[in-house]
Enzyme design. Structure first.
Site, mmCIF file in Angstrom:
data_model
loop_
_atom_site.group_PDB
_atom_site.id
_atom_site.type_symbol
_atom_site.label_atom_id
_atom_site.label_comp_id
_atom_site.label_asym_id
_atom_site.label_seq_id
_atom_site.Cartn_x
_atom_site.Cartn_y
_atom_site.Cartn_z
ATOM 1 N N LYS A 92 -16.292 86.293 56.391
ATOM 2 C CA LYS A 92 -16.134 84.828 56.332
ATOM 3 C C LYS A 92 -17.379 84.181 55.727
ATOM 4 C CE LYS A 92 -17.094 82.262 60.121
ATOM 5 N NZ LYS A 92 -18.018 81.126 59.985
ATOM 6 N N ASN A 93 -18.548 84.583 56.225
ATOM 7 C CA ASN A 93 -19.762 83.873 55.801
ATOM 8 C C ASN A 93 -20.247 84.263 54.406
ATOM 9 O OD1 ASN A 93 -19.644 82.402 58.096
ATOM 10 N ND2 ASN A 93 -21.266 83.506 59.183
ATOM 11 N N CYS B 162 -23.294 70.314 65.987
ATOM 12 C CA CYS B 162 -22.072 70.903 66.519
ATOM 13 C C CYS B 162 -22.399 71.530 67.863
ATOM 14 C CB CYS B 162 -21.458 71.897 65.539
ATOM 15 S SG CYS B 162 -22.413 73.386 65.393
ATOM 16 N N ARG C 75 -28.466 71.340 63.976
ATOM 17 C CA ARG C 75 -28.177 71.865 62.645
ATOM 18 C C ARG C 75 -28.435 70.879 61.498
ATOM 19 N NH1 ARG C 75 -22.863 75.558 62.904
ATOM 20 N NH2 ARG C 75 -23.950 76.600 61.196
ATOM 21 N N ASP D 257 -25.321 85.507 65.506
ATOM 22 C CA ASP D 257 -23.853 85.551 65.564
ATOM 23 C C ASP D 257 -23.325 86.707 66.419
ATOM 24 O OD1 ASP D 257 -23.751 83.320 63.999
ATOM 25 O OD2 ASP D 257 -23.199 84.352 62.155
ATOM 26 N N ILE E 68 -32.484 80.974 67.314
ATOM 27 C CA ILE E 68 -32.025 80.273 66.101
ATOM 28 C C ILE E 68 -31.394 78.919 66.420
ATOM 29 C CG2 ILE E 68 -30.587 80.437 64.013
ATOM 30 C CD1 ILE E 68 -32.684 82.598 64.005
ATOM 31 N N ARG F 10 -11.075 80.616 63.434
ATOM 32 C CA ARG F 10 -11.934 80.291 62.297
ATOM 33 C C ARG F 10 -12.640 81.536 61.774
ATOM 34 N NH1 ARG F 10 -15.939 75.615 63.469
ATOM 35 N NH2 ARG F 10 -16.347 76.181 61.321
HETATM 36 C C1 EPZ Z 1 -25.168 80.296 58.854
HETATM 37 O O1 EPZ Z 1 -25.234 78.949 59.295
HETATM 38 C C2 EPZ Z 1 -23.865 80.860 59.358
HETATM 39 N N1 EPZ Z 1 -22.757 80.094 58.797
HETATM 40 C C3 EPZ Z 1 -23.849 80.847 60.881
HETATM 41 O O2 EPZ Z 1 -22.672 81.486 61.305
HETATM 42 C C4 EPZ Z 1 -25.056 81.636 61.397
HETATM 43 O O3 EPZ Z 1 -25.101 81.531 62.796
HETATM 44 C C5 EPZ Z 1 -26.346 81.079 60.807
HETATM 45 O O4 EPZ Z 1 -26.264 81.070 59.349
HETATM 46 C C6 EPZ Z 1 -27.589 81.874 61.183
HETATM 47 O O5 EPZ Z 1 -27.431 83.210 60.786
HETATM 48 C C7 EPZ Z 1 -22.300 80.377 57.593
HETATM 49 O O6 EPZ Z 1 -22.776 81.261 56.904
HETATM 50 C C8 EPZ Z 1 -21.143 79.589 57.101
HETATM 51 P P1 EPZ Z 1 -29.090 78.260 59.056
HETATM 52 P P2 EPZ Z 1 -26.288 77.938 58.683
HETATM 53 O O7 EPZ Z 1 -29.256 77.187 58.040
HETATM 54 O O8 EPZ Z 1 -26.507 78.288 57.259
HETATM 55 C C9 EPZ Z 1 -32.346 75.333 60.965
HETATM 56 C C10 EPZ Z 1 -20.737 81.749 62.647
HETATM 57 O O9 EPZ Z 1 -20.533 81.866 63.887
HETATM 58 N N2 EPZ Z 1 -32.242 74.519 59.732
HETATM 59 O O10 EPZ Z 1 -29.556 79.623 58.709
HETATM 60 O O11 EPZ Z 1 -25.863 76.557 59.011
HETATM 61 C C11 EPZ Z 1 -31.068 75.295 61.819
HETATM 62 O O12 EPZ Z 1 -31.004 74.164 62.631
HETATM 63 C C12 EPZ Z 1 -21.762 80.769 62.133
HETATM 64 O O13 EPZ Z 1 -20.111 82.392 61.794
HETATM 65 C C13 EPZ Z 1 -33.089 73.442 59.572
HETATM 66 O O14 EPZ Z 1 -33.948 73.136 60.407
HETATM 67 O O15 EPZ Z 1 -27.580 78.298 59.544
HETATM 68 C C14 EPZ Z 1 -31.189 76.592 62.583
HETATM 69 O O16 EPZ Z 1 -32.030 76.413 63.689
HETATM 70 C C15 EPZ Z 1 -22.238 79.757 63.097
HETATM 71 N N3 EPZ Z 1 -32.980 72.687 58.419
HETATM 72 C C16 EPZ Z 1 -31.875 77.526 61.583
HETATM 73 O O17 EPZ Z 1 -32.461 76.681 60.596
HETATM 74 C C17 EPZ Z 1 -32.071 72.991 57.440
HETATM 75 O O18 EPZ Z 1 -32.021 72.274 56.424
HETATM 76 C C18 EPZ Z 1 -30.949 78.509 60.898
HETATM 77 O O19 EPZ Z 1 -29.813 77.813 60.392
HETATM 78 C C19 EPZ Z 1 -31.209 74.075 57.636
HETATM 79 C C20 EPZ Z 1 -31.320 74.836 58.798
#
Ligand code: EPZ
Length: 420
Positions: free
Chosen positions: A22-23, A117, A122, A307, A329, A399
């Protein structure tokens, strides 16, 4: 709302096939916006989030044909709208991934600002700051991110102060069509980013450092179509392995790749699992033993994935001994422990640390899913509970897990879906 009714019982046993990731599929579908000729993407998982991403691309005017084998052909040249509307973004945050490619190819993108969420706040500040460093002008107006560029984006040297998967993907997709060289430092190294980068290279992009924390991109003027197959879903793989371990079972998972989830396999071995694998399969055998509790801490790849945290917490709940689970995270991603405790688990929460003392069996209870991986953990708990567990709000599970009840049935589970 549909519910799952699961009768807790014996060990999982049997063979199933793992679906496409998915991701990986979501950013790769967003990347099709960049191609100036039709592109085919194969091994897409049949999931609500994929359907939402296709609906988003279709709403922008892209021509999409999907065949019964879940291969999609997309022609982005028919685009008419540069907007990702609130109605779609609110159902799937990953819609933000169209921002970088739309801006890079068309110089304009309007994306509804994704809110927080269930698992955390996020923010997307790193996505926006990176695009601004590449020359984009960004305003937030009436809940929308409105981004423009005068001509092509410009290559830039960008250091991301937090490792972000979506941020790295958005900036990578913007950089491939920018003028000159972009360096993305402290980039996420998740396998899904490698998959996206490989797809972009197949479309004609010039990217070095794939799989490392520094991506060097030399922008090209245009990208073309190609045929690309999405990699296997490492989180679906890990979820079925954790479920098998929790139930003292024995499973073989096909069409997956052991190299994608080493940190998870190491922890399963620590829990007492015997793991064997080939190029495209992984087998786990508990030899009838109860798992041993493991301690873990989530962190960006190659460390233990956030995850997979909820599923391991559920496995620990029935393991021998006490395991400590630290989530680094997302601030609210241990939320499932309250539902697990309602099923008789012994888990205490101290800040971002769950201390899990295993019990022999859980008790069935009506439980409610709050997010995708939390719902997977409730399913695992249901498999090791006495009685029938009713898992509500399973739209979360749909999802991210293709045909979850069919796959569990193939592994011997008594599970059924009841429409709500
Ligand atoms: C991706 O989310 C995945 N989603 C998530 O999978 C996964 O949990 C996550 O990466 C971490 O591995 C998809 O790929 C669609 P991040 P993403 O940006 O990209 C902070 C699932 O269950 N951050 O790596 O949204 C954020 O708050 C899902 O399949 C900022 O501060 O995650 C978090 O603490 C849920 N500023 C950390 O970074 C930003 O601009 C990592 O988030 C962006 C992120």
């Amino acid at each position: 709302m549909d519910k799952l009714i699961i009768k807790g019982g014996g060990p999982l046993s049997g063979e199933i096939r793992i679906s496409g990731s998915k991701n990986s599929a979501l950013p790769i579908l967003a990347a099709t916006i960049l191609a100036d000729s039709p592109i085919q993407i194969g091994n897409l998982p049949h999931l609500n989030d994929v359907t939402t991403m296709l609906a988003l691309l279709r709403s922008m005017g892209l021509a999409i044909t999907l065949n019964e084998k879940m291969t999609v052909e997309i022609d982005a040249n028919t685009i008419k709208e540069y907007t990702a509307p609130y109605e779609l973004v609110k159902t799937m945050r990953a819609s933000i991934l169209v921002l970088g490619p739309m801006l890079a190819r068309y110089g304009e993108a309007n994306v509804s600002f994704p809110g927080g969420c269930a698992i955390g706040s996020r923010p997307v500040d790193i996505h926006l700051r990176g695009l601004e460093a590449m020359g984009a002008i960004i305003e937030v107006d009436e809940g929308y991110i409105r981004a423009r560029s005068n001509g092509r984006l410009k290559g830039a040297s960008i250091f991301m102060d937090t490792v972000t998967v979506g941020g790295t993907e958005n900036l990578l997709m913007a950089a491939v069509l920018a003028e000159g060289r972009t360096t993305l430092q402290n980039a996420a190294r998740e396998p899904e980013i490698v998959d996206l980068a490989n797809c972009l290279v197949a479309m004609g992009a010039k990217i070095e450092g794939i799989g490392t924390d520094t991506l060097i991109v030399d922008g090209v003027e245009s990208l073309h179509g190609c045929h690309y197959k999405v990699m296997p879903d490492r989180i679906e793989t890990g979820t079925f392995l954790a479920a098998a371990a929790a139930t003292r079972g024995r499973v073989k998972l096909k069409d997956t790749s052991p190299g994608l989830l080493e940190a998870v396999l190491v922890k399963l071995e620590e829990a007492g699992a015997v793991i064997t694998s080939g190029d495209d399969w992984i087998a786990l055998d508990m030899e009838g033993r109860r798992p041993k509790a493991v301690s873990l801490k989530t962190a960006p790849y190659p460390a233990f994935p956030t995850d997979m945290q909820a599923q391991f917490t559920a496995m620990n709940a029935v393991a021998e001994g006490t395991g400590t689970v630290v989530e680094t995270i997302f601030e609210n991603r241990l939320i499932q422990i309250h539902e697990l405790n309602r099923m008789g688990a012994k888990i205490t929460l101290e800040g971002n640390t769950a201390v899990v003392t295993g019990v022999e069996r859980l008790n069935a209870a009506p439980v409610m899913a709050t997010d995708l991986r939390a719902s997977a953990s409730l399913v695992i708990a249901a498999l090791v509970a006495d009685g029938d567990t009713v898992v509500d709000r399973i739209y979360h599970i749909d999802r991210g897990y293709e045909c979850i009840e069919e796959k569990l049935q193939m592994l011997g589970v008594n599970i059924r879906r009841v429409p709500g």
